[in-house]
Design a protein around this motif. Sequence first.
Motif, PDB file in Angstrom:
ATOM      1  N   VAL A  70       0.988  -1.410  -0.021  1.00 35.44           N
ATOM      2  CA  VAL A  70      -0.015  -0.027  -0.117  1.00 35.44           C
ATOM      3  C   VAL A  70       0.257   1.351  -0.483  1.00 35.44           C
ATOM      4  O   VAL A  70       0.302   2.640  -0.410  1.00 35.44           O
ATOM      5  CB  VAL A  70      -1.454   0.078   1.351  1.00 35.44           C
ATOM      6  CG1 VAL A  70      -1.549  -1.258   1.314  1.00 35.44           C
ATOM      7  CG2 VAL A  70      -0.189   0.295   2.637  1.00 35.44           C
ATOM      8  N   GLY A  71       2.125   1.385  -0.383  1.00 39.40           N
ATOM      9  CA  GLY A  71       2.964   2.708   0.554  1.00 39.40           C
ATOM     10  C   GLY A  71       4.627   1.512   0.167  1.00 39.40           C
ATOM     11  O   GLY A  71       4.290   0.288   0.206  1.00 39.40           O
ATOM     12  N   PHE A  72       5.342   2.394  -0.363  1.00 41.12           N
ATOM     13  CA  PHE A  72       6.446   2.463  -0.587  1.00 41.12           C
ATOM     14  C   PHE A  72       7.884   3.627  -0.568  1.00 41.12           C
ATOM     15  O   PHE A  72       7.622   4.408  -0.701  1.00 41.12           O
ATOM     16  CB  PHE A  72       6.963   1.244  -2.157  1.00 41.12           C
ATOM     17  CG  PHE A  72       7.085   2.524  -3.160  1.00 41.12           C
ATOM     18  CD1 PHE A  72       7.483   3.103  -3.846  1.00 41.12           C
ATOM     19  CD2 PHE A  72       5.643   2.571  -3.823  1.00 41.12           C
ATOM     20  CE1 PHE A  72       7.872   4.394  -4.827  1.00 41.12           C
ATOM     21  CE2 PHE A  72       5.852   2.868  -5.238  1.00 41.12           C
ATOM     22  CZ  PHE A  72       6.388   4.244  -5.792  1.00 41.12           C
ATOM     23  N   VAL A  73       9.100   3.245  -0.853  1.00 43.40           N
ATOM     24  CA  VAL A  73       9.967   4.369  -0.856  1.00 43.40           C
ATOM     25  C   VAL A  73      10.858   3.595  -1.172  1.00 43.40           C
ATOM     26  O   VAL A  73      11.086   2.145  -0.774  1.00 43.40           O
ATOM     27  CB  VAL A  73      10.724   5.022   0.797  1.00 43.40           C
ATOM     28  CG1 VAL A  73      11.077   3.646   1.839  1.00 43.40           C
ATOM     29  CG2 VAL A  73      11.648   6.158   0.879  1.00 43.40           C
ATOM     30  N   THR A  74      11.558   4.133  -2.387  1.00 46.23           N
ATOM     31  CA  THR A  74      12.833   3.741  -3.101  1.00 46.23           C
ATOM     32  C   THR A  74      13.873   4.407  -2.914  1.00 46.23           C
ATOM     33  O   THR A  74      13.937   5.701  -3.482  1.00 46.23           O
ATOM     34  CB  THR A  74      12.909   3.170  -4.475  1.00 46.23           C
ATOM     35  OG1 THR A  74      11.920   4.555  -5.128  1.00 46.23           O
ATOM     36  CG2 THR A  74      11.402   2.274  -4.328  1.00 46.23           C
ATOM     37  N   GLY A  75      15.255   4.263  -2.357  1.00 41.67           N
ATOM     38  CA  GLY A  75      16.078   4.698  -2.880  1.00 41.67           C
ATOM     39  C   GLY A  75      17.627   4.224  -2.633  1.00 41.67           C
ATOM     40  O   GLY A  75      17.390   2.570  -3.221  1.00 41.67           O
ATOM     41  N   TYR A  76      18.490   4.790  -2.900  1.00 41.09           N
ATOM     42  CA  TYR A  76      19.705   3.884  -2.972  1.00 41.09           C
ATOM     43  C   TYR A  76      21.090   4.778  -2.595  1.00 41.09           C
ATOM     44  O   TYR A  76      20.969   5.958  -1.812  1.00 41.09           O
ATOM     45  CB  TYR A  76      19.756   4.250  -4.392  1.00 41.09           C
ATOM     46  CG  TYR A  76      20.827   5.523  -5.203  1.00 41.09           C
ATOM     47  CD1 TYR A  76      21.616   5.744  -5.821  1.00 41.09           C
ATOM     48  CD2 TYR A  76      19.416   6.477  -5.723  1.00 41.09           C
ATOM     49  CE1 TYR A  76      21.662   7.429  -5.788  1.00 41.09           C
ATOM     50  CE2 TYR A  76      19.708   7.182  -6.609  1.00 41.09           C
ATOM     51  CZ  TYR A  76      20.370   9.018  -6.148  1.00 41.09           C
ATOM     52  OH  TYR A  76      20.603   9.637  -6.939  1.00 41.09           O
ATOM     53  N   LEU A  77      22.244   4.001  -2.123  1.00 45.67           N
ATOM     54  CA  LEU A  77      22.609   4.985  -1.572  1.00 45.67           C
ATOM     55  C   LEU A  77      23.889   5.475  -2.636  1.00 45.67           C
ATOM     56  O   LEU A  77      24.499   4.267  -3.530  1.00 45.67           O
ATOM     57  CB  LEU A  77      23.917   4.053  -1.279  1.00 45.67           C
ATOM     58  CG  LEU A  77      23.100   3.184   0.726  1.00 45.67           C
ATOM     59  CD1 LEU A  77      24.421   1.953   1.023  1.00 45.67           C
ATOM     60  CD2 LEU A  77      22.976   4.170   1.302  1.00 45.67           C
ATOM     61  N   ARG A  78      24.165   6.315  -2.113  1.00 45.65           N
ATOM     62  CA  ARG A  78      25.065   7.859  -3.384  1.00 45.65           C
ATOM     63  C   ARG A  78      26.426   7.033  -3.609  1.00 45.65           C
ATOM     64  O   ARG A  78      27.433   6.946  -2.681  1.00 45.65           O
ATOM     65  CB  ARG A  78      25.183   9.341  -3.062  1.00 45.65           C
ATOM     66  CG  ARG A  78      23.325   9.613  -3.232  1.00 45.65           C
ATOM     67  CD  ARG A  78      23.814  11.230  -3.023  1.00 45.65           C
ATOM     68  NE  ARG A  78      24.501  11.383  -4.527  1.00 45.65           N
ATOM     69  CZ  ARG A  78      25.509  12.546  -4.249  1.00 45.65           C
ATOM     70  NH1 ARG A  78      25.376  13.100  -3.114  1.00 45.65           N
ATOM     71  NH2 ARG A  78      26.290  12.904  -4.984  1.00 45.65           N
ATOM     72  N   PRO A  79      26.894   6.658  -4.885  1.00 44.08           N
ATOM     73  CA  PRO A  79      28.413   6.143  -5.177  1.00 44.08           C
ATOM     74  C   PRO A  79      29.131   6.819  -4.627  1.00 44.08           C
ATOM     75  O   PRO A  79      30.313   6.461  -3.976  1.00 44.08           O
ATOM     76  CB  PRO A  79      28.337   5.853  -6.312  1.00 44.08           C
ATOM     77  CG  PRO A  79      26.939   6.012  -6.955  1.00 44.08           C
ATOM     78  CD  PRO A  79      26.666   6.625  -6.117  1.00 44.08           C
ATOM     79  N   GLU A  80      29.082   8.561  -5.040  1.00 46.42           N
ATOM     80  CA  GLU A  80      30.275   9.249  -4.063  1.00 46.42           C
ATOM     81  C   GLU A  80      30.322   9.322  -2.554  1.00 46.42           C
ATOM     82  O   GLU A  80      31.402  10.295  -1.944  1.00 46.42           O
ATOM     83  CB  GLU A  80      30.415  10.916  -4.600  1.00 46.42           C
ATOM     84  CG  GLU A  80      29.911  11.071  -6.232  1.00 46.42           C
ATOM     85  CD  GLU A  80      28.430  10.061  -6.634  1.00 46.42           C
ATOM     86  OE1 GLU A  80      27.625  10.468  -5.855  1.00 46.42           O
ATOM     87  OE2 GLU A  80      28.721   9.485  -7.420  1.00 46.42           O
TER      88      GLU A  80
END
Length: 180
Positions: A70-80
């Motif tokens: 019913v919901g989500f958050v997407t993200g990533y760790l910044r390579p730099e």
Amino acid sequence: MTTAQTTAPTTCRNGDVSVGPARIEDGADLWRIARGSGELDLNSPYSYLLWCRDFADTTAVARDASGRPVGFVTGYLRPEAPGTLFVWQVAVEDSHRGSGVAGALLDALSVRVAAEHGLDRVEATVTPGNLASDRMFRSYARRRGAEVTREVLFPAASFPTAGHEAEVLYRIGPLDSAAS
């Protein structure tokens, strides 16, 4: 990146939603929720499937009592800046908005990322007209004892089509590790 997590799901304040890691089979639901948000730039269904496979450890999904997303958050760790979690998208179905789901998603994800990778700050971009996201990220910063700085990352002229607002970069940090 892994899809299996050892952290226990968390719940939001309305008690009927649990938050945990993404699974590949969630991809279609994430696309559906993003499409229904009315705020997000909609990516292809394929991209949400890939996201749930390749970035599952930096994605959180809220599920109702039946297990349906019913919901989500997407993200990533910044390579730099590997201690920085960049939040790509946050979306919650209409039926669960205003009940703390978005905040619970962001809290659960940042706690998991901090435990697995370390976390110094969170970044996200917000368009000036998206007041709900502005409030959510400022509230998150208060809960973490962190400062929020803002600056235009991508001006409206950077986008290939007319009508896209500027994307303002929110930098939240440094994060209080005791609050994570």
